[in-house]
Design a protein around this motif. Structure first.
Motif, mmCIF file in Angstrom:
data_model
loop_
_atom_site.group_PDB
_atom_site.id
_atom_site.type_symbol
_atom_site.label_atom_id
_atom_site.label_comp_id
_atom_site.label_asym_id
_atom_site.label_seq_id
_atom_site.Cartn_x
_atom_site.Cartn_y
_atom_site.Cartn_z
ATOM 1 N N LEU A 474 5.350 -0.768 2.831
ATOM 2 C CA LEU A 474 4.435 0.116 3.551
ATOM 3 C C LEU A 474 4.469 1.536 2.990
ATOM 4 O O LEU A 474 3.435 2.203 2.870
ATOM 5 C CB LEU A 474 4.790 0.131 5.039
ATOM 6 C CG LEU A 474 4.616 -1.197 5.795
ATOM 7 C CD1 LEU A 474 5.096 -1.062 7.226
ATOM 8 C CD2 LEU A 474 3.144 -1.622 5.771
ATOM 9 N N ARG A 477 2.477 1.786 -0.234
ATOM 10 C CA ARG A 477 1.035 1.856 -0.006
ATOM 11 C C ARG A 477 0.623 3.266 0.446
ATOM 12 O O ARG A 477 -0.448 3.756 0.060
ATOM 13 C CB ARG A 477 0.624 0.832 1.055
ATOM 14 C CG ARG A 477 0.760 -0.602 0.565
ATOM 15 C CD ARG A 477 0.476 -1.580 1.678
ATOM 16 N NE ARG A 477 0.611 -2.957 1.220
ATOM 17 C CZ ARG A 477 0.545 -4.016 2.011
ATOM 18 N NH1 ARG A 477 0.336 -3.854 3.306
ATOM 19 N NH2 ARG A 477 0.676 -5.229 1.506
ATOM 20 N N GLN A 478 1.489 3.913 1.255
ATOM 21 C CA GLN A 478 1.183 5.295 1.636
ATOM 22 C C GLN A 478 1.202 6.218 0.421
ATOM 23 O O GLN A 478 0.429 7.173 0.340
ATOM 24 C CB GLN A 478 2.199 5.782 2.682
ATOM 25 C CG GLN A 478 2.051 5.121 4.048
ATOM 26 C CD GLN A 478 3.011 5.708 5.056
ATOM 27 O OE1 GLN A 478 3.612 6.728 4.797
ATOM 28 N NE2 GLN A 478 3.132 5.056 6.201
ATOM 29 N N ALA A 488 4.797 7.314 10.114
ATOM 30 C CA ALA A 488 3.370 7.047 10.305
ATOM 31 C C ALA A 488 3.128 5.555 10.480
ATOM 32 O O ALA A 488 3.874 4.714 9.964
ATOM 33 C CB ALA A 488 2.573 7.589 9.122
ATOM 34 N N GLY A 489 2.022 5.230 11.172
ATOM 35 C CA GLY A 489 1.615 3.834 11.321
ATOM 36 C C GLY A 489 2.627 3.009 12.089
ATOM 37 O O GLY A 489 3.171 3.420 13.112
ATOM 38 N N VAL A 490 2.883 1.809 11.581
ATOM 39 C CA VAL A 490 3.805 0.873 12.220
ATOM 40 C C VAL A 490 5.218 1.459 12.277
ATOM 41 O O VAL A 490 5.958 1.256 13.231
ATOM 42 C CB VAL A 490 3.799 -0.470 11.461
ATOM 43 C CG1 VAL A 490 4.825 -1.429 12.062
ATOM 44 C CG2 VAL A 490 2.414 -1.092 11.511
ATOM 45 N N ASP A 493 5.519 3.775 15.340
ATOM 46 C CA ASP A 493 5.043 3.283 16.627
ATOM 47 C C ASP A 493 6.213 2.635 17.374
ATOM 48 O O ASP A 493 6.886 1.730 16.857
ATOM 49 C CB ASP A 493 3.923 2.270 16.429
ATOM 50 C CG ASP A 493 3.121 2.065 17.708
ATOM 51 O OD1 ASP A 493 3.713 2.228 18.794
ATOM 52 O OD2 ASP A 493 1.924 1.756 17.613
ATOM 53 N N ASP A 553 -4.952 -2.960 3.910
ATOM 54 C CA ASP A 553 -4.393 -1.667 4.329
ATOM 55 C C ASP A 553 -4.934 -1.227 5.664
ATOM 56 O O ASP A 553 -4.254 -0.547 6.424
ATOM 57 C CB ASP A 553 -4.687 -0.611 3.282
ATOM 58 C CG ASP A 553 -3.815 -0.789 2.050
ATOM 59 O OD1 ASP A 553 -4.161 -0.206 1.013
ATOM 60 O OD2 ASP A 553 -2.809 -1.519 2.136
ATOM 61 N N ASP A 554 -6.175 -1.560 5.941
ATOM 62 C CA ASP A 554 -6.792 -1.088 7.174
ATOM 63 C C ASP A 554 -6.196 -1.755 8.394
ATOM 64 O O ASP A 554 -6.439 -1.313 9.516
ATOM 65 C CB ASP A 554 -8.301 -1.350 7.141
ATOM 66 C CG ASP A 554 -8.959 -0.569 6.028
ATOM 67 O OD1 ASP A 554 -10.011 -0.993 5.548
ATOM 68 O OD2 ASP A 554 -8.393 0.491 5.643
ATOM 69 N N GLU A 556 -2.801 -2.606 8.706
ATOM 70 C CA GLU A 556 -1.343 -2.594 8.740
ATOM 71 C C GLU A 556 -0.799 -2.131 10.084
ATOM 72 O O GLU A 556 0.338 -2.396 10.419
ATOM 73 C CB GLU A 556 -0.803 -1.676 7.635
ATOM 74 C CG GLU A 556 -1.173 -0.231 7.821
ATOM 75 C CD GLU A 556 -0.558 0.629 6.739
ATOM 76 O OE1 GLU A 556 -1.062 1.737 6.556
ATOM 77 O OE2 GLU A 556 0.400 0.172 6.137
ATOM 78 N N ASP A 557 -1.613 -1.418 10.874
ATOM 79 C CA ASP A 557 -1.153 -0.919 12.159
ATOM 80 C C ASP A 557 -1.473 -1.851 13.302
ATOM 81 O O ASP A 557 -1.205 -1.523 14.453
ATOM 82 C CB ASP A 557 -1.758 0.449 12.437
ATOM 83 C CG ASP A 557 -1.296 1.455 11.413
ATOM 84 O OD1 ASP A 557 -2.019 2.450 11.234
ATOM 85 O OD2 ASP A 557 -0.221 1.233 10.827
#
Length: 590
Positions: A474, A477-478, A488-490, A493, A553-554, A556-557
């Motif tokens: 991940l 990819r960032q 950020a993201g997953v 969270d 990528d869109d 991943e969250d």
């Protein structure tokens, strides 16, 4: 607390910030207001009650360095401090003001005081022992140990037209024949028993202790007479000096004598020559009050001179100024604690001053804690009081062509190994020395901004208990999107925190479901050997791995969902592949 003149630091360890005393009610109010003042909180009280109600007149230290005796006003009194206890031993009041005094013993048990009402008082530990009435007013007091005589320089002329230095023998208890000194004539319009207002006088007396024991008398006509006390005869006269002679002091060898005049000039004479070795002007125009020969811890010879406003320490050999001290109150008397770097002053104002010069010597044994404090302060370079100044070293000053201003302006203040320069002066000098400074500063800031953006592209790093490979994937990819944020993201969270902490969510890379969704992933060969069919599928799908990862990528969250049967697992849509990749063990997800 810290003042630096040139390369010699001077520390004020005792003293007042105001010259005049305050009323009691105002002093209490001011003390309450100073509770939050850091300078007041960090103040060091060197000695208990080292002060007087109005002002101090004279201060001396005993030969054994265990006692400090001081006199002051108002009311006229004597304070005796016992230094091993750092406290006031006793205080004693007198009926008249004290002019000067001398200690007759190695401690403070016996002292001789010249009072302003033509009296000389002998004090002991028990109190006032004896009072002696003088024929005329006295100006200076000295004690001849070999002859046990008190010498008092007087004002006015005797019956034979000469000035007198009274001799009072303490062993016999009576006056001896006086020393007759040529002080000129009394030209005043109204001449009485004590002379006119401007009557000539013997202003100062010095004795060469522990050497040839010669006496020196400084007069109001600018002459110095040398007398031999053994024959009671004049042996030499040094005249032609400007102004009155107000201070005298022999050096330890007795081969030279320092003189101070009413015009503020200090001279050093060799006893074998009438020409001064050097002379130094204080510059303030006030009479010299005290002269003291000093020896530093490195055996360097100095001469300390003081007037009403300034204390100067000069090199004995050349007369060059070594350091200077300018208190905020007027000085009345200055003394040096022998063998140390401490200087005590009697002055106008309630508190008496104490200065410590580490390069002159260590602190006295009764104030040994000051050595560690000064060392700590010397190692710290603070600019709290110099917010409008720029610190520059000497090479930097020379590069700006400002070295010619050293010692000539307050805009350059010496400190440690360099100087504090006023900000406005620094900016002007830098602009003159380098007209392209603005362009260089602009290029420097652009470079810093570029470096900051470049450093943000460095891949982040985050360590977790389980699924470390997923976290690294991940973050990679960032990085492709030029934003690396480990929260950020997953990863940031809270709903997915158990996915990286609980071992129940560990991704099984050997399961058939994982291999179907990630055919290009290489599994550890020790845990499982891939089949020939799986190897072929891995080779054929290497080319399309990046595209599939980019397309997902869109998503991943997106939160994971529980799988329902083989039909969901074998679905080839992009949405299904991405959601299944986020699953650990499908049967454990709730």
């Amino acid at each position: 607390m810290h003042v630096q003149q040139g390369d010699v630091p001077v520390y004020t360890v005792s003293g007042a910030n105001t010259a005049r005393p305050l009323p009691d009610w105002l002093a209490r109010r001011r003390k309450r207001s100073l509770k939050a003042d850091p300078e007041f909180q960090n103040r060091i009280e060197l000695l208990q009650d080292f002060s007087f109600e109005e002002a101090s007149a004279c201060v001396r230290v005993s030969e054994d360095n265990n006692w400090i005796v001081s006199t002051g006003t108002y009311k006229p009194q004597i304070h005796v401090h016992y230094l091993p206890h750092l406290s006031l031993s006793y205080a004693r009041h007198t009926t008249s003001l004290n002019i000067k005094f001398s200690l007759l013993s190695s401690d403070a048990s016996k002292s001789l005081h010249l009072q302003s009402d033509r009296r000389v008082e002998l004090h002991t530990l028990a109190g006032l022992h004896e009072t002696i009435k003088l024929p005329r007013y006295g100006r200076d007091l000295c004690y001849d140990r070999l002859a046990t005589e008190a010498l008092i320089g007087s004002v006015g002329l005797g019956a034979d037209g000469y000035g007198e230095v009274f001799r009072f023998n303490l062993e016999a208890g009576r006056f001896m024949q006086s020393y007759r000194v040529d002080v000129g004539s009394d030209s005043g319009s109204e001449v009485g028993l004590q002379g006119s207002i401007w009557a000539p006088a013997v202003n100062s007396i010095a004795i060469a202790d522990n050497t040839h024991n010669l006496l020196a008398f400084g007069t109001s006509i600018g002459s110095i007479e040398f007398w031999d006390p053994r024959s009671r005869s004049r042996i030499a006269v040094l005249g032609g000096q400007e102004g009155e002679i107000t201070a005298l002091d022999f050096n330890d060898s007795g081969l030279s004598i320092a003189t101070g005049s009413s015009t503020g000039v200090v001279k050093l004479f060799d006893m074998r020559s009438p020409k001064p070795l050097w002379q130094k002007d204080h510059g303030s125009g006030f009479p010299i009050k005290n002269l003291t020969h000093m020896t530093t811890s490195s055996s360097e010879r100095k001469i300390m001179s003081s007037d009403k406003q300034l204390i100067k320490i000069n090199e004995e050999s050349t007369g060059q100024t070594w350091t200077s001290i300018e208190p905020i109150v007027d000085l009345n008397f200055t003394t040096w604690v022998k063998g140390t770097g401490m200087i005590l002053t009697a002055n106008e104002g309630q508190a008496m001053h104490a200065f410590l010069i580490p390069q002159l010597g260590n602190a006295p044994r009764w104030a040994a804690h000051l050595d560690s404090l000064t060392e700590e302060m010397a190692s710290e370079v603070t600019t709290d009081n110099y917010e409008n100044y720029k610190f520059l070293t000497l090479p930097e000053l020379r590069s700006l062509s400002m070295d010619h201003l050293i010692g000539k302006t307050n805009l350059l203040r010496p400190y440690m190994h360099g100087y504090f320069v006023a900000s406005k002066l620094y900016e002007q000098a830098r602009l003159i020395a380098n007209p392209f400074a603005f362009e260089e500063e602009r290029a420097k800031r652009i470079k810093e901004k570029v470096e900051k953006e470049r450093s943000s592209r460095i891949r982040g790093n985050k360590k977790v208990k389980v699924n470390q490979k997923l976290v690294d994937k991940l973050l990679k990819r960032q990085e492709k999107r030029a934003t690396v944020d480990v929260n950020a993201g997953v990863l940031g969270d809270d709903r997915f925190s158990r996915m990286f902490e609980d071992e129940e969510f560990q991704i099984d890379e050997n399961s058939g479901e994982f291999k179907a969704l990630n055919p290009s992933t290489k599994v550890d060969p020790e845990s499982s050997r891939p089949t020939a069919r799986e190897t072929t599928m891995s080779d054929e799908s290497d080319e399309g791995t990046d595209n599939s990862s980019d397309e997902s990528d869109d998503f991943e969250d997106a939160p994971p969902r529980k799988a329902k049967g083989d039909a969901v697992i074998m679905r080839h849509s992009a949405l299904g592949l991405k959601r299944q990749a986020a699953l650990a063990k499908p049967e454990a997800v709730t």
